[in-house]
Design an enzyme around this catalytic site. Sequence first.
Site: not given
Ligand code: GLA
Length: 382
Positions: A127, A174
Amino acid sequence: MTNPQTRARAAYQKYFGIEPAMLLRAPGRVNLIGEHTDYNDGFVLPCAIDRETIVAVGPASNGAITAIACDFGEHRDSFSLSEPIGHAAAEWANYLRGMAKVMLDDGIPLVSAHMAIAGDVPLGSGLSSSASLEVAAGYALARIARQIVGPAHMAKLAQRAENDFVGCACGIMDQLIATSGQAGHALLIDCRTLDCTPVSIPNDVSILIAHSGVRHAHAGGEYNDRRRQCEAAARHYGVAALRDLTVQQLELGKAGLDDVSYRRARHVVTENARTEAAASALKSADLARLGELMVQSHASMRDDFEITVPAIDHLAEIMTAPLAGDGGARMTGGGFGGCVVAVAANANVPAVVNAIADHYRTPEGLPADVFVCRASAGASKI
Ligand code: GLA
């Protein structure tokens, strides 16, 4: 546990003897669909959630940044702004140090500050507790130095801190949703252009998150391997990124590509298509179509990208079954543990919650943590 605002403010007063000058917040996120597509220049559909990191900040005069981490036993980290910023032994501190370093490298003048940090994004759960910490810390450093940094710029700085300082080759999703989320909406993000299209979440639809109890650790390891495999597959096809491939081109050009790399590429290419389709389905409140795409996404992560674990597969099945095709569930985030997200009509939430309580136990034999989240706004000053 009292809320993070109260804890951050109280710790600031306890350690620095006065009220903080201000509080900054940045949310965690749940990704509805579009996994491991961001670093392939593709599409993602996350929303910011009502779990966040709070940084209480105020001025100091010793040429250093000094911070207290409420969630790590009130551990303290301090580093000088006039000497090269090196790594700390404590993992949490490297997100703050990384932000300070990339901001200075980017020419943003920083000033001494005191900070107290507290959050309620579950750690290691997919998350994005780390992105919320990076972004909240970045805004605290900027605001106390009276610097204005825009949301896309801050997201890129935070991604750079994680890539170059923490050592995880993550994409931009994220950090960008932490700076740019919109209340009541998911964002369809084009990770090549960083265009964000808000997609409203209907009032009668809930986003439910269940924690498998399997914790992941991203830095290095499997995550970075997947990124390298995708980049190698893009080179095989002679494209800048897997985003540039259609399913047809993927099939036509596969001769000479090993089976693992082919399946990695197939996940990304099909996931991009599913993500754009899912944004349309959400927009038109078509839960049946959205659910179908989420279930396909999970299968692709399990079989082609190989980033799920048996406990997560089991939890996703338990959450999908009571919906009977009206919505669906899938693992969310980088993988190898963490959470499953379900999108369902409000009326179906109790059935999903009951199914998890009846049929799922964490590896420690405990019931899973389950909560309905509210799509929230990106980072702000409180
Ligand atoms: C992590 C990474 C993101 C993305 C997700 C998978 O959260 O920080 O940049 O690559 O995995 O979608």
